[in-house]
Design a protein around this motif. Sequence first.
Motif, mmCIF file in Angstrom:
data_model
loop_
_atom_site.group_PDB
_atom_site.id
_atom_site.type_symbol
_atom_site.label_atom_id
_atom_site.label_comp_id
_atom_site.label_asym_id
_atom_site.label_seq_id
_atom_site.Cartn_x
_atom_site.Cartn_y
_atom_site.Cartn_z
ATOM 1 N N LEU A 17 0.829 -1.196 0.000
ATOM 2 C CA LEU A 17 0.000 0.000 0.000
ATOM 3 C C LEU A 17 0.869 1.254 0.000
ATOM 4 N N PRO A 18 0.531 2.241 -0.814
ATOM 5 C CA PRO A 18 1.313 3.481 -0.847
ATOM 6 C C PRO A 18 1.439 4.100 0.540
ATOM 7 N N THR A 19 2.590 4.627 0.846
ATOM 8 C CA THR A 19 2.914 5.285 2.116
ATOM 9 C C THR A 19 3.002 4.281 3.268
ATOM 10 N N LEU A 20 1.970 3.479 3.478
ATOM 11 C CA LEU A 20 1.954 2.540 4.600
ATOM 12 C C LEU A 20 3.078 1.511 4.500
ATOM 13 N N ALA A 21 3.372 1.064 3.303
ATOM 14 C CA ALA A 21 4.341 -0.016 3.136
ATOM 15 C C ALA A 21 5.779 0.484 3.043
ATOM 16 N N THR A 22 6.002 1.774 3.231
ATOM 17 C CA THR A 22 7.362 2.304 3.179
ATOM 18 C C THR A 22 8.252 1.580 4.195
ATOM 19 N N GLY A 23 9.328 0.989 3.732
ATOM 20 C CA GLY A 23 10.232 0.258 4.609
ATOM 21 C C GLY A 23 9.838 -1.176 4.875
ATOM 22 N N LEU A 24 8.697 -1.614 4.358
ATOM 23 C CA LEU A 24 8.175 -2.943 4.665
ATOM 24 C C LEU A 24 8.462 -3.916 3.522
ATOM 25 N N THR A 25 9.078 -5.049 3.840
ATOM 26 C CA THR A 25 9.201 -6.126 2.859
ATOM 27 C C THR A 25 7.820 -6.724 2.668
ATOM 28 N N THR A 26 7.368 -6.813 1.415
ATOM 29 C CA THR A 26 5.966 -7.154 1.186
ATOM 30 C C THR A 26 5.781 -7.770 -0.198
ATOM 31 N N ILE A 27 4.532 -8.112 -0.500
ATOM 32 C CA ILE A 27 4.138 -8.574 -1.828
ATOM 33 C C ILE A 27 3.271 -7.494 -2.458
ATOM 34 N N ARG A 28 3.643 -7.065 -3.644
ATOM 35 C CA ARG A 28 2.894 -6.013 -4.330
ATOM 36 C C ARG A 28 1.812 -6.620 -5.215
ATOM 37 N N GLN A 29 0.579 -6.158 -5.028
ATOM 38 C CA GLN A 29 -0.481 -6.495 -5.965
ATOM 39 C C GLN A 29 -0.853 -5.224 -6.733
ATOM 40 N N ASP A 30 -1.275 -5.400 -7.979
ATOM 41 C CA ASP A 30 -1.605 -4.264 -8.839
ATOM 42 C C ASP A 30 -3.100 -3.957 -8.696
ATOM 43 N N ILE A 31 -3.423 -3.043 -7.794
ATOM 44 C CA ILE A 31 -4.828 -2.750 -7.497
ATOM 45 C C ILE A 31 -5.524 -2.101 -8.691
ATOM 46 N N ALA A 32 -4.814 -1.273 -9.430
ATOM 47 C CA ALA A 32 -5.413 -0.646 -10.614
ATOM 48 C C ALA A 32 -5.798 -1.702 -11.651
ATOM 49 N N SER A 33 -4.949 -2.709 -11.836
ATOM 50 C CA SER A 33 -5.259 -3.783 -12.794
ATOM 51 C C SER A 33 -6.435 -4.629 -12.326
ATOM 52 N N ILE A 34 -6.531 -4.837 -11.009
ATOM 53 C CA ILE A 34 -7.671 -5.578 -10.469
ATOM 54 C C ILE A 34 -8.967 -4.832 -10.757
ATOM 55 N N ALA A 35 -8.955 -3.514 -10.543
ATOM 56 C CA ALA A 35 -10.154 -2.712 -10.811
ATOM 57 C C ALA A 35 -10.517 -2.754 -12.298
ATOM 58 N N ALA A 36 -9.519 -2.588 -13.167
ATOM 59 C CA ALA A 36 -9.788 -2.598 -14.607
ATOM 60 C C ALA A 36 -10.327 -3.950 -15.064
ATOM 61 N N MET A 37 -9.758 -5.046 -14.537
ATOM 62 C CA MET A 37 -10.224 -6.375 -14.921
ATOM 63 C C MET A 37 -11.639 -6.632 -14.396
ATOM 64 N N SER A 38 -11.958 -6.103 -13.213
ATOM 65 C CA SER A 38 -13.311 -6.250 -12.668
ATOM 66 C C SER A 38 -14.337 -5.661 -13.626
ATOM 67 N N VAL A 39 -14.036 -4.488 -14.160
ATOM 68 C CA VAL A 39 -14.960 -3.823 -15.082
ATOM 69 C C VAL A 39 -15.041 -4.582 -16.407
ATOM 70 N N GLU A 40 -13.897 -5.097 -16.877
ATOM 71 C CA GLU A 40 -13.909 -5.896 -18.106
ATOM 72 C C GLU A 40 -14.776 -7.151 -17.936
ATOM 73 N N LEU A 41 -14.614 -7.828 -16.803
ATOM 74 C CA LEU A 41 -15.415 -9.025 -16.553
ATOM 75 C C LEU A 41 -16.890 -8.688 -16.401
ATOM 76 N N LEU A 42 -17.179 -7.524 -15.851
ATOM 77 C CA LEU A 42 -18.573 -7.112 -15.700
ATOM 78 C C LEU A 42 -19.237 -6.984 -17.072
ATOM 79 N N GLY A 43 -18.489 -6.425 -18.037
ATOM 80 C CA GLY A 43 -19.010 -6.346 -19.401
ATOM 81 C C GLY A 43 -19.295 -7.724 -19.973
ATOM 82 N N GLU A 44 -18.408 -8.689 -19.679
ATOM 83 C CA GLU A 44 -18.631 -10.060 -20.154
ATOM 84 C C GLU A 44 -19.857 -10.676 -19.495
#
Length: 330
Positions: free
Chosen positions: A281-308
């Motif tokens: 997460l932006p700002t919160l994860a500063t300094g934290l070893t973590t796994i990055r997920q692409d939230i923007a891509s998740i949102a875009a794919m949600s809308v694409e699937l909704l059309g389907e």
Amino acid sequence: MKQTKQSTQTATIREIARRADVSIASVSRALNGKPGLSDALRERILTISREVSYQPSAAARQLISGKAAVVGISLGRQDIELRPYYILLYQHLTVALHQQGMVPIFFHHDQTAELPERAGAAILLGETAEDERPTLLSAAGIPFVRIGNAGDGFSVAPDDAAGLYEITQYLLALGRRRLAFVGGELETPCPHSRLEGYRRALEEVGLAEQLISLPHRLSSDSLTSYRYLNRYLAGISSGQPLPFDALVCATDELALGCVAALEDRGIDVPSQVAVTGFDDLPTLATGLTTIRQDIASIAAMSVELLGEALAGKAPRHVSLPVALVLRETG
């Protein structure tokens, strides 16, 4: 000026709004023939849309008329809107929906019965094993997409299991051997893909799992993990070794609370205990070893699937890749 093929394909209502100096909602009203605009403004917006050769996507055409243009974004029963993850997801969903000429409105879990009266489609967040929303919406004939694990219907999610498997493997490669997984209500019998990734990595090297299950609280996850771990550490006798040398947390928010509790007890992170998160997460994860997920891509794919879903296509699940991000805590 003649539009190139590329510019024609990429023209969106966002570009129309910029040229007309109006909101995206105003563009949507003009394109969909909705009231609330002067005749002059409507004509100006329509003229610009013709100039850029705007053509709505297949998803937008499915949602172009009446109530169908409204998409209900429904929160899970145990989730709160103020969680940083949901704030970021809401922002990206709103942009992705507006770009397709759709209008998002938000529903709490207990408002699901009202959703079919006000929206023509839905995106469900925070689904649990006993969630009744899919059944209710299916009975009402409302197409929907779940942001969560694969199951019946359309769904999209980050590859949680692969992400936790990778970060657990990374900690094992550092020589950590007493890894504890920190998550909410882990004793509840429901699929937990992040926990599955942690377990798989430990099983491959013959190590036993340790689970730190946090109670659900309608408050900050960071505060919950801080309080719980602080009490847990207080119960360890002076001189007794810590039962873990790494905490594999289900979210960044939980990880931040754990880091604070460890530091307040004089336990060095990461030399004594490594701490990892998930989400980046932006700002919160500063300094934290973590796994990055692409939230923007998740949102875009949600809308694409909704059309389907609205087009009557066969349901599918989309698993999006994640990435290990190395920082100071692990």
